[in-house]
Structure formats: structure tokens, C-alpha cells
Design a protein around this motif. Sequence first.
Motif, PDB file in Angstrom:
ATOM      1  N   GLU A  23       0.768  -1.050  -0.047  1.00 33.13           N
ATOM      2  CA  GLU A  23      -0.034   0.005  -0.045  1.00 33.13           C
ATOM      3  C   GLU A  23       0.860   1.512   0.100  1.00 33.13           C
ATOM      4  OE1 GLU A  23      -3.109   1.204  -0.811  1.00 33.13           O
ATOM      5  OE2 GLU A  23      -3.776  -0.467   0.246  1.00 33.13           O
ATOM      6  N   VAL A  25       0.766   5.601   0.745  1.00 31.18           N
ATOM      7  CA  VAL A  25       0.138   6.523   1.591  1.00 31.18           C
ATOM      8  C   VAL A  25       0.726   7.911   1.048  1.00 31.18           C
ATOM      9  CG1 VAL A  25      -0.256   7.434   3.789  1.00 31.18           C
ATOM     10  CG2 VAL A  25       0.320   4.987   3.297  1.00 31.18           C
ATOM     11  N   GLN A  42      -8.503  11.106  -2.267  1.00 30.71           N
ATOM     12  CA  GLN A  42      -7.875  10.138  -1.292  1.00 30.71           C
ATOM     13  C   GLN A  42      -8.879   8.922  -0.733  1.00 30.71           C
ATOM     14  OE1 GLN A  42      -5.986  13.053   1.514  1.00 30.71           O
ATOM     15  NE2 GLN A  42      -4.144  12.540   0.662  1.00 30.71           N
ATOM     16  N   TYR A  45      -9.302   6.756  -3.441  1.00 30.79           N
ATOM     17  CA  TYR A  45      -8.069   5.779  -3.809  1.00 30.79           C
ATOM     18  C   TYR A  45      -8.293   4.651  -2.977  1.00 30.79           C
ATOM     19  CZ  TYR A  45      -3.530   4.218  -4.224  1.00 30.79           C
ATOM     20  OH  TYR A  45      -2.274   3.382  -4.491  1.00 30.79           O
ATOM     21  N   TYR A  46      -8.499   4.802  -1.660  1.00 27.64           N
ATOM     22  CA  TYR A  46      -8.525   3.953  -0.681  1.00 27.64           C
ATOM     23  C   TYR A  46      -9.753   2.913  -0.547  1.00 27.64           C
ATOM     24  CZ  TYR A  46      -4.432   5.672   1.240  1.00 27.64           C
ATOM     25  OH  TYR A  46      -3.149   6.079   0.955  1.00 27.64           O
ATOM     26  N   GLN A  48     -10.719   0.077  -2.399  1.00 28.63           N
ATOM     27  CA  GLN A  48      -9.861  -0.552  -3.243  1.00 28.63           C
ATOM     28  C   GLN A  48     -10.346  -1.362  -4.627  1.00 28.63           C
ATOM     29  OE1 GLN A  48      -8.085  -3.900  -1.024  1.00 28.63           O
ATOM     30  NE2 GLN A  48      -6.764  -4.425  -2.794  1.00 28.63           N
ATOM     31  N   ARG A  51     -10.217   1.552  -6.964  1.00 26.32           N
ATOM     32  CA  ARG A  51      -8.865   1.708  -7.368  1.00 26.32           C
ATOM     33  C   ARG A  51      -8.321   0.686  -8.433  1.00 26.32           C
ATOM     34  NH1 ARG A  51      -4.235   0.457  -3.390  1.00 26.32           N
ATOM     35  NH2 ARG A  51      -6.203   0.659  -2.054  1.00 26.32           N
ATOM     36  N   SER A  83       0.025   4.311  -7.066  1.00 22.90           N
ATOM     37  CA  SER A  83       0.213   3.058  -6.674  1.00 22.90           C
ATOM     38  C   SER A  83       1.681   2.424  -7.340  1.00 22.90           C
ATOM     39  CB  SER A  83      -0.955   2.077  -7.373  1.00 22.90           C
ATOM     40  OG  SER A  83      -0.958   2.282  -8.744  1.00 22.90           O
TER      41      SER A  83
END
Length: 129
Positions: A23, A25, A42, A45-46, A48, A51, A83
Amino acid sequence: MGAAGSKANRLEKALGTSFPESEHVFGLENFGNTCYCNSVLQALYYCQPLREKCLEHRTSTANDEETEDSLLSSLCDLFFNISSHKKRCGVLAPKQFIAKLRAENELFNNHMHQVCDAHSGRKPRQSGS
């Protein structure tokens, strides 16, 4: 090493083994009136599954010369940049995404801060109003 690099190193140490090694950050640089946008980016993005679909979309259209320059393609590019970054944490400037957002949404087509109560559903208003 600058202050940002030092903070990134401290963050990486703090993450330790409690955060998956794969992962990334990253904070996103603010361009005047993009703090709410950066927060949403953000959060997205998290998410999953989103993403992964974005990264799949980017891969499937990477060699397509007729790919439309859209907000979606800019989002997928941003997710790919995060990523695939060599470092595990740091700060990125989402310039391409913000430029596309400003081109498509007049609320962001300036550098004026937008004050918005996100949970109330009220329309944004200019600061000082």
C-alpha cells in the motif's frame, strides 16, 4: 533532506508492519481551492475495488491512441501514479487531474476557496460571503 522527506520517513516508520507493504500513502498538494477535492480523491483511492477498476481501465486504454482525455482517465492516471510510485509515502501534485477538473467544472475554474458544509447539502459559497 527537506522537511517533507523527513515527515515521509517518519510516516513510513510509523506505519511499520500494521499497514500492508504494497500500500502507498500519499498526500496531495493543494492548489488553492482543492482541499475538499483532494480529500475525496484520497477517499476514492482507498476504496480498493474502485482503485483496481481504475487501474484496469488505465491498463486497457494505455495503448489506445484514440483514448479520450477525460476526468476518468485523469483519475486513473493519478491512481496509477500513486500505486506505482517507488516510495511508499510522500506528497504528489495532482496537476493533470485538477487541470481537467477545472476545465470541466466552473466551481474549480478559479483559485477562490469554496466554503462548504459537506454534510448539509448546501451549495458552496465563496469565502467571506
